[in-house]
Design an enzyme around this catalytic site. Structure first.
Site, PDB file in Angstrom:
ATOM      1  N   LYS A   1      -8.673   4.521 -19.412  1.00  0.00           N
ATOM      2  CA  LYS A   1      -8.988   4.991 -20.759  1.00  0.00           C
ATOM      3  C   LYS A   1      -7.746   4.921 -21.660  1.00  0.00           C
ATOM      4  CE  LYS A   1     -12.761   5.673 -18.487  1.00  0.00           C
ATOM      5  NZ  LYS A   1     -13.195   6.967 -17.976  1.00  0.00           N
TER       6      LYS A   1
ATOM      7  N   TYR B   1     -16.861  14.760 -16.040  1.00  0.00           N
ATOM      8  CA  TYR B   1     -17.199  13.347 -15.871  1.00  0.00           C
ATOM      9  C   TYR B   1     -18.332  13.223 -14.843  1.00  0.00           C
ATOM     10  CZ  TYR B   1     -16.542   8.349 -15.153  1.00  0.00           C
ATOM     11  OH  TYR B   1     -16.735   6.999 -15.052  1.00  0.00           O
TER      12      TYR B   1
ATOM     13  N   ARG C   1       0.840  -1.209   0.000  1.00  0.00           N
ATOM     14  CA  ARG C   1       0.000   0.000   0.000  1.00  0.00           C
ATOM     15  C   ARG C   1       0.876   1.260   0.000  1.00  0.00           C
ATOM     16  NH1 ARG C   1      -2.446  -0.205   4.628  1.00  0.00           N
ATOM     17  NH2 ARG C   1      -1.432   1.609   5.533  1.00  0.00           N
TER      18      ARG C   1
HETATM   19  C1  PLP Z   1     -13.637   7.446 -16.781  1.00  0.00           C
HETATM   20  C2  PLP Z   1     -13.306   8.794 -16.320  1.00  0.00           C
HETATM   21  C3  PLP Z   1     -13.100   9.048 -14.950  1.00  0.00           C
HETATM   22  C4  PLP Z   1     -13.258   7.987 -13.894  1.00  0.00           C
HETATM   23  O1  PLP Z   1     -12.339   6.975 -14.036  1.00  0.00           O
HETATM   24  P1  PLP Z   1     -12.545   5.479 -13.477  1.00  0.00           P
HETATM   25  O2  PLP Z   1     -11.272   4.842 -13.808  1.00  0.00           O
HETATM   26  O3  PLP Z   1     -13.728   4.924 -14.212  1.00  0.00           O
HETATM   27  O4  PLP Z   1     -12.825   5.605 -12.023  1.00  0.00           O
HETATM   28  C5  PLP Z   1     -12.756  10.324 -14.589  1.00  0.00           C
HETATM   29  N1  PLP Z   1     -12.646  11.317 -15.492  1.00  0.00           N
HETATM   30  C6  PLP Z   1     -12.850  11.112 -16.804  1.00  0.00           C
HETATM   31  C7  PLP Z   1     -12.712  12.253 -17.761  1.00  0.00           C
HETATM   32  C8  PLP Z   1     -13.194   9.854 -17.262  1.00  0.00           C
HETATM   33  O5  PLP Z   1     -13.404   9.657 -18.575  1.00  0.00           O
END
Ligand code: PLP
Length: 394
Positions: free
Chosen positions: A209, A112, A59
């Protein structure tokens, strides 16, 4: 590798996650261990006291995790990165590192979806107020600031309207007010946009992403500017505990090796899909900073190295037309998320931004007929052909 920070993005993507290991591995191995053995009692004591560098407990730090933290920090031009279990965990960590009871937050209204709830509800429960504004309008940002504003959070291009905010302009307003600026750089990736160069104090990524890019990991990252901010963030992360694990760190570091060439492909295909949609008789308007006619085009061109693969568009015929399109596509996958090698299509009003409620959506420009597409790296002719046959049915 020497001077990795002076190398190109292409080279950094491949080499900056590498960590010399005792067995001579070419790729940073998965250190799938929760804890690390001390040589003796003194060694344990000096690691805890910070007199000696080394690993104690996963951690707190782990070599595989450090690999992915290094590559993202190097790409962003930051001092260090703190890996998180998800993008939301990274946003929570970044916000929690700044906010105290009584503080006020100014946040992009095109953001988001779950960030709205995180700020309104979770941070709201701790006595923190938030104002959502159109951060592409610097006057609106200025007038939203109060003497209690300690954080300005920006997403550019914003999700899902792709509205572009001038980072340097917002940073100047935030800093004049004594506030920090955080930027969610998920839509661009550091290959295209490096917010620290434009005045941001903290950069946040959903590595789920573009960074990972293969739709098989949920992970996040916080990148900070200097050592002091890094030590503070590391301490907070250790206390909150929403850290990334070694296996996901390995997968993301692996994904990042092809980030620069994937982005090149997204940059080539995005404009072609946007141009196709822009002149299609069934499309009302296209939101894409890569289009010369887009209101955010010039500011985006000033602060980013390419348009990327995210496009939103409004169909004539509103929500019903959107449903028909999404039920008709065959190659594009009907799913939320973005930034992967596969083209994904979704409907924000009923999916990612449903929890915002209709009034907040209207204010943020998220109409019922808005469709968001994340253009993947399949053959672009085949992506367009799929959209064309889907639009025919609308
Ligand atoms: C998907 C996304 C998030 C959140 O990310 P997770 O990995 O799903 O928790 C935050 N900001 C943006 C712009 C995103 O596209």
């Amino acid at each position: 590798m020497e001077d990795i920070r002076k190398k190109s993005k292409e080279t950094q993507c491949i080499h900056a996650s590498f960590l010399e290991d005792a067995k001579g591995a070419v790729v940073t191995p998965i250190y799938q261990t929760s804890t690390f053995k001390f040589r003796d009692a003194d060694h344990g004591a000096s690691l805890f006291a910070g007199r000696e560098k080394g690993y104690i407990y996963t951690r707190m730090a782990n070599p595989t995790v450090e690999g992915v933290e290094n590559v993202v920090a190097v790409l962003e031009g930051g001092y260090g990165g703190v890996g998180c279990a998800s993008g939301m965990a990274a946003l929570h960590l970044a916000f929690a590192s700044i906010l105290k009871t009584g503080d006020h937050v100014v946040c992009s209204e095109s953001v988001y979806g779950p960030v709205v709830g995180l700020l309104n509800t979770q941070f709201g429960n701790f006595g923190i107020d938030v104002t959502f504004v159109d951060t592409s309008d610097l006057k609106a940002v200025k007038s939203a600031m109060t003497e209690k504003t300690t954080l300005v959070h920006v997403e550019t291009p914003g999700n899902p309207t792709l509205v572009v905010s001038d980072m340097a302009g917002v940073a100047e307003i935030a800093h004049k007010n004594g506030a920090k600026m955080t930027v969610d750089n998920t839509f661009m990736s550091p290959v295209l946009q490096r917010p620290l160069e434009h005045g941001a104090d903290i950069v946040i990524h959903s590595m789920t992403k573009f960074l990972n890019g293969h739709a098989d990991v949920v992970a996040g990252m916080v990148v900070v500017k200097d050592e002091e901010a890094y030590l503070h963030m590391r301490k907070m992360s250790n206390a909150i505990g929403g850290t990334i694990d070694p296996f996901n760190s390995f997968l993301v570091a692996r994904g990042i090796k092809t980030l620069a060439i994937r982005i090149k492909a997204h940059n080539e295909s995005g404009p072609k899909v946007a141009a196709f949609l822009d002149v299609h008789p069934k499309v009302e308007r296209v939101m894409y900073p890569g289009l010369k006619t887009d209101p955010g085009h010039d500011v985006h061109a000033k602060q980013a190295d390419g348009p990327g693969g995210l496009i939103s568009f409004e169909l004539k015929g509103g929500v019903e037309a959107g449903k028909v399109l999404m039920n008709s596509v065959k190659l594009c996958v009907l799913a939320v998320s973005l930034g992967g090698v596969e083209t994904l299509i979704q409907h924000p009003a009923s999916m990612t931004h449903a929890s915002m409620g209709p009034e907040a959506r209207r204010q943020a420009g998220i109409t019922d007929g808005l469709v968001r597409i994340s253009v993947g790296i399949e053959d672009v002719g085949e992506i367009i052909a799929d959209l064309e046959q889907g639009l025919e049915k609308v």
